[in-house]
Write a protein that holds these residues in place. Structure first.
Motif, PDB file in Angstrom:
ATOM      1  N   MET A  10       0.823  -1.206   0.000  1.00  0.00           N
ATOM      2  CA  MET A  10       0.000   0.000   0.000  1.00  0.00           C
ATOM      3  C   MET A  10       0.858   1.258   0.000  1.00  0.00           C
ATOM      4  SD  MET A  10      -1.546   2.643   2.218  1.00  0.00           S
ATOM      5  CE  MET A  10      -0.606   2.140   3.595  1.00  0.00           C
ATOM      6  N   GLN A  11       1.894   1.297   0.834  1.00  0.00           N
ATOM      7  CA  GLN A  11       2.723   2.494   0.931  1.00  0.00           C
ATOM      8  C   GLN A  11       3.458   2.755  -0.376  1.00  0.00           C
ATOM      9  OE1 GLN A  11       2.607   4.584   3.730  1.00  0.00           O
ATOM     10  NE2 GLN A  11       3.342   5.886   2.078  1.00  0.00           N
ATOM     11  N   ILE A  12       3.956   1.721  -1.008  1.00  0.00           N
ATOM     12  CA  ILE A  12       4.638   1.877  -2.295  1.00  0.00           C
ATOM     13  C   ILE A  12       3.652   2.405  -3.336  1.00  0.00           C
ATOM     14  CG2 ILE A  12       5.791   0.625  -4.179  1.00  0.00           C
ATOM     15  CD1 ILE A  12       7.462   1.119  -1.544  1.00  0.00           C
ATOM     16  N   ALA A  13       2.435   1.868  -3.341  1.00  0.00           N
ATOM     17  CA  ALA A  13       1.424   2.315  -4.308  1.00  0.00           C
ATOM     18  C   ALA A  13       1.063   3.777  -4.092  1.00  0.00           C
ATOM     19  CB  ALA A  13       0.182   1.438  -4.204  1.00  0.00           C
ATOM     20  N   VAL A  14       0.853   4.164  -2.843  1.00  0.00           N
ATOM     21  CA  VAL A  14       0.496   5.552  -2.542  1.00  0.00           C
ATOM     22  C   VAL A  14       1.654   6.482  -2.884  1.00  0.00           C
ATOM     23  CG1 VAL A  14      -0.050   7.151  -0.660  1.00  0.00           C
ATOM     24  CG2 VAL A  14      -1.256   4.968  -0.819  1.00  0.00           C
ATOM     25  N   ASP A  15       2.863   6.122  -2.475  1.00  0.00           N
ATOM     26  CA  ASP A  15       4.039   6.951  -2.760  1.00  0.00           C
ATOM     27  C   ASP A  15       4.298   7.095  -4.255  1.00  0.00           C
ATOM     28  OD1 ASP A  15       4.385   7.235  -0.028  1.00  0.00           O
ATOM     29  OD2 ASP A  15       6.139   5.904   0.083  1.00  0.00           O
ATOM     30  N   SER A  16       3.889   6.082  -5.021  1.00  0.00           N
ATOM     31  CA  SER A  16       4.112   6.080  -6.470  1.00  0.00           C
ATOM     32  C   SER A  16       2.889   6.564  -7.244  1.00  0.00           C
ATOM     33  CB  SER A  16       4.488   4.670  -6.936  1.00  0.00           C
ATOM     34  OG  SER A  16       5.651   4.227  -6.271  1.00  0.00           O
TER      35      SER A  16
ATOM     36  N   PRO B 132      -2.863   4.608  -9.538  1.00  0.00           N
ATOM     37  CA  PRO B 132      -4.320   4.814  -9.529  1.00  0.00           C
ATOM     38  C   PRO B 132      -5.038   3.579  -8.981  1.00  0.00           C
ATOM     39  CG  PRO B 132      -3.388   5.239 -11.713  1.00  0.00           C
ATOM     40  CD  PRO B 132      -2.308   4.619 -10.878  1.00  0.00           C
ATOM     41  N   GLY B 133      -6.031   3.815  -8.145  1.00  0.00           N
ATOM     42  CA  GLY B 133      -6.839   2.706  -7.639  1.00  0.00           C
ATOM     43  C   GLY B 133      -6.445   2.228  -6.264  1.00  0.00           C
ATOM     44  N   ILE B 134      -5.372   2.731  -5.703  1.00  0.00           N
ATOM     45  CA  ILE B 134      -4.993   2.405  -4.325  1.00  0.00           C
ATOM     46  C   ILE B 134      -5.073   3.702  -3.534  1.00  0.00           C
ATOM     47  CG2 ILE B 134      -3.154   1.663  -2.765  1.00  0.00           C
ATOM     48  CD1 ILE B 134      -4.130  -0.681  -4.316  1.00  0.00           C
ATOM     49  N   ASP B 135      -6.008   3.740  -2.587  1.00  0.00           N
ATOM     50  CA  ASP B 135      -6.207   4.955  -1.810  1.00  0.00           C
ATOM     51  C   ASP B 135      -5.504   4.919  -0.459  1.00  0.00           C
ATOM     52  OD1 ASP B 135      -7.849   6.010  -3.841  1.00  0.00           O
ATOM     53  OD2 ASP B 135      -9.596   4.986  -3.009  1.00  0.00           O
ATOM     54  N   GLY B 136      -5.595   3.812   0.244  1.00  0.00           N
ATOM     55  CA  GLY B 136      -4.985   3.722   1.564  1.00  0.00           C
ATOM     56  C   GLY B 136      -5.549   4.748   2.527  1.00  0.00           C
ATOM     57  N   ASP B 137      -6.875   4.901   2.526  1.00  0.00           N
ATOM     58  CA  ASP B 137      -7.529   5.939   3.320  1.00  0.00           C
ATOM     59  C   ASP B 137      -7.207   5.879   4.812  1.00  0.00           C
ATOM     60  OD1 ASP B 137      -8.696   7.045   1.065  1.00  0.00           O
ATOM     61  OD2 ASP B 137     -10.633   6.060   1.372  1.00  0.00           O
TER      62      ASP B 137
ATOM     63  N   CYS C  71      -5.408  -1.258   8.437  1.00  0.00           N
ATOM     64  CA  CYS C  71      -6.284  -2.405   8.171  1.00  0.00           C
ATOM     65  C   CYS C  71      -7.714  -2.097   8.589  1.00  0.00           C
ATOM     66  CB  CYS C  71      -5.768  -3.660   8.881  1.00  0.00           C
ATOM     67  SG  CYS C  71      -6.504  -5.201   8.293  1.00  0.00           S
ATOM     68  N   ALA C  72      -8.157  -0.862   8.303  1.00  0.00           N
ATOM     69  CA  ALA C  72      -9.470  -0.438   8.769  1.00  0.00           C
ATOM     70  C   ALA C  72     -10.382   0.092   7.669  1.00  0.00           C
ATOM     71  CB  ALA C  72      -9.298   0.641   9.833  1.00  0.00           C
ATOM     72  N   CYS C  73      -9.939   0.050   6.396  1.00  0.00           N
ATOM     73  CA  CYS C  73     -10.803   0.648   5.375  1.00  0.00           C
ATOM     74  C   CYS C  73     -10.974  -0.211   4.123  1.00  0.00           C
ATOM     75  CB  CYS C  73     -10.284   2.037   4.985  1.00  0.00           C
ATOM     76  SG  CYS C  73      -8.745   2.023   4.035  1.00  0.00           S
ATOM     77  N   GLY C  74     -10.034  -1.026   3.774  1.00  0.00           N
ATOM     78  CA  GLY C  74     -10.145  -1.874   2.588  1.00  0.00           C
ATOM     79  C   GLY C  74      -9.888  -1.173   1.271  1.00  0.00           C
ATOM     80  N   THR C  75      -9.335   0.048   1.284  1.00  0.00           N
ATOM     81  CA  THR C  75      -9.106   0.781   0.031  1.00  0.00           C
ATOM     82  C   THR C  75      -7.732   0.511  -0.567  1.00  0.00           C
ATOM     83  OG1 THR C  75      -8.325   2.769   1.172  1.00  0.00           O
ATOM     84  CG2 THR C  75     -10.700   2.624   0.704  1.00  0.00           C
ATOM     85  N   CYS C  76      -7.105  -0.570  -0.139  1.00  0.00           N
ATOM     86  CA  CYS C  76      -5.820  -0.967  -0.725  1.00  0.00           C
ATOM     87  C   CYS C  76      -5.866  -2.438  -1.149  1.00  0.00           C
ATOM     88  CB  CYS C  76      -4.670  -0.706   0.257  1.00  0.00           C
ATOM     89  SG  CYS C  76      -4.770  -1.663   1.785  1.00  0.00           S
ATOM     90  N   HIS C  77      -7.062  -2.898  -1.488  1.00  0.00           N
ATOM     91  CA  HIS C  77      -7.262  -4.277  -1.922  1.00  0.00           C
ATOM     92  C   HIS C  77      -6.448  -4.557  -3.182  1.00  0.00           C
ATOM     93  CE1 HIS C  77     -10.211  -7.284  -3.964  1.00  0.00           C
ATOM     94  NE2 HIS C  77      -9.246  -7.949  -3.339  1.00  0.00           N
ATOM     95  N   VAL C  78      -5.670  -5.616  -3.143  1.00  0.00           N
ATOM     96  CA  VAL C  78      -4.926  -6.081  -4.311  1.00  0.00           C
ATOM     97  C   VAL C  78      -5.168  -7.568  -4.478  1.00  0.00           C
ATOM     98  CG1 VAL C  78      -3.112  -4.311  -4.177  1.00  0.00           C
ATOM     99  CG2 VAL C  78      -2.782  -6.499  -3.007  1.00  0.00           C
TER     100      VAL C  78
ATOM    101  N   PHE D 296     -13.055  -1.694  -8.472  1.00  0.00           N
ATOM    102  CA  PHE D 296     -13.514  -0.754  -7.450  1.00  0.00           C
ATOM    103  C   PHE D 296     -12.904  -1.112  -6.104  1.00  0.00           C
ATOM    104  CE2 PHE D 296     -16.998  -1.253 -10.523  1.00  0.00           C
ATOM    105  CZ  PHE D 296     -17.054   0.029 -11.018  1.00  0.00           C
ATOM    106  N   GLN D 297     -12.587  -0.102  -5.311  1.00  0.00           N
ATOM    107  CA  GLN D 297     -12.168  -0.308  -3.927  1.00  0.00           C
ATOM    108  C   GLN D 297     -13.388  -0.076  -3.046  1.00  0.00           C
ATOM    109  OE1 GLN D 297      -9.361  -1.524  -2.861  1.00  0.00           O
ATOM    110  NE2 GLN D 297      -7.880  -1.089  -4.460  1.00  0.00           N
ATOM    111  N   MET D 298     -13.334  -0.517  -1.814  1.00  0.00           N
ATOM    112  CA  MET D 298     -14.455  -0.320  -0.885  1.00  0.00           C
ATOM    113  C   MET D 298     -14.647   1.145  -0.574  1.00  0.00           C
ATOM    114  SD  MET D 298     -14.293  -3.637   1.642  1.00  0.00           S
ATOM    115  CE  MET D 298     -14.351  -2.615   3.046  1.00  0.00           C
TER     116      MET D 298
END
Length: 106
Positions: free
Chosen positions: A25-31, A34-39, A44-51, A104-106
């Motif tokens: 998740m951190q690599i995706a957000v730092d980079s 698109p499609g990885i939010d990491g809210d 582990c409380a939101c599900g917006t980094c589902h891969v 879609f992410q949650m």
């Protein structure tokens, strides 16, 4: 430095470099993948980094814990190799790993 490939739902590929110890998740957000939010910031409380990890790499990601399983159970696009990116800590042995992103992410 290792590399992980993120494949969007439309098959667009993004390759990101990582240092061991970072989460997917951190690599995706730092980079700006698109499609990885990491809210929730990796709690582990939101599900917006589902891969969806490719089969050949899934065993290297570890076993999902109870909290992750609960979050994934609410994900409509869950697959047998689904993980939350915040819970997958990258190691040097994961250099070359490929993950797919759900539509879609949650």
């Amino acid at each position: 430095m290792g590399k992980v490939t993120f494949i969007e739902h439309d098959q667009t590929e993004h390759v990101a470099e990582f240092k061991a110890g970072s989460s997917v998740m951190q690599i995706a957000v730092d980079s700006a993948i698109p499609g990885i939010d990491g809210d929730c910031g990796g709690e582990c409380a939101c599900g917006t980094c589902h891969v969806i990890v490719t089969n050949e790499w899934f065993s290297k990601t570890g076993t999902p814990g109870n909290e992750e399983e609960q979050m994934l159970s609410m994900t409509p696009e869950r697959a047998s190799t689904s993980r939350l990116g915040c819970q997958v800590v990258l190691t040097d042995e994961m250099d070359g790993m490929t993950v797919h992103l759900p539509e879609f992410q949650m």
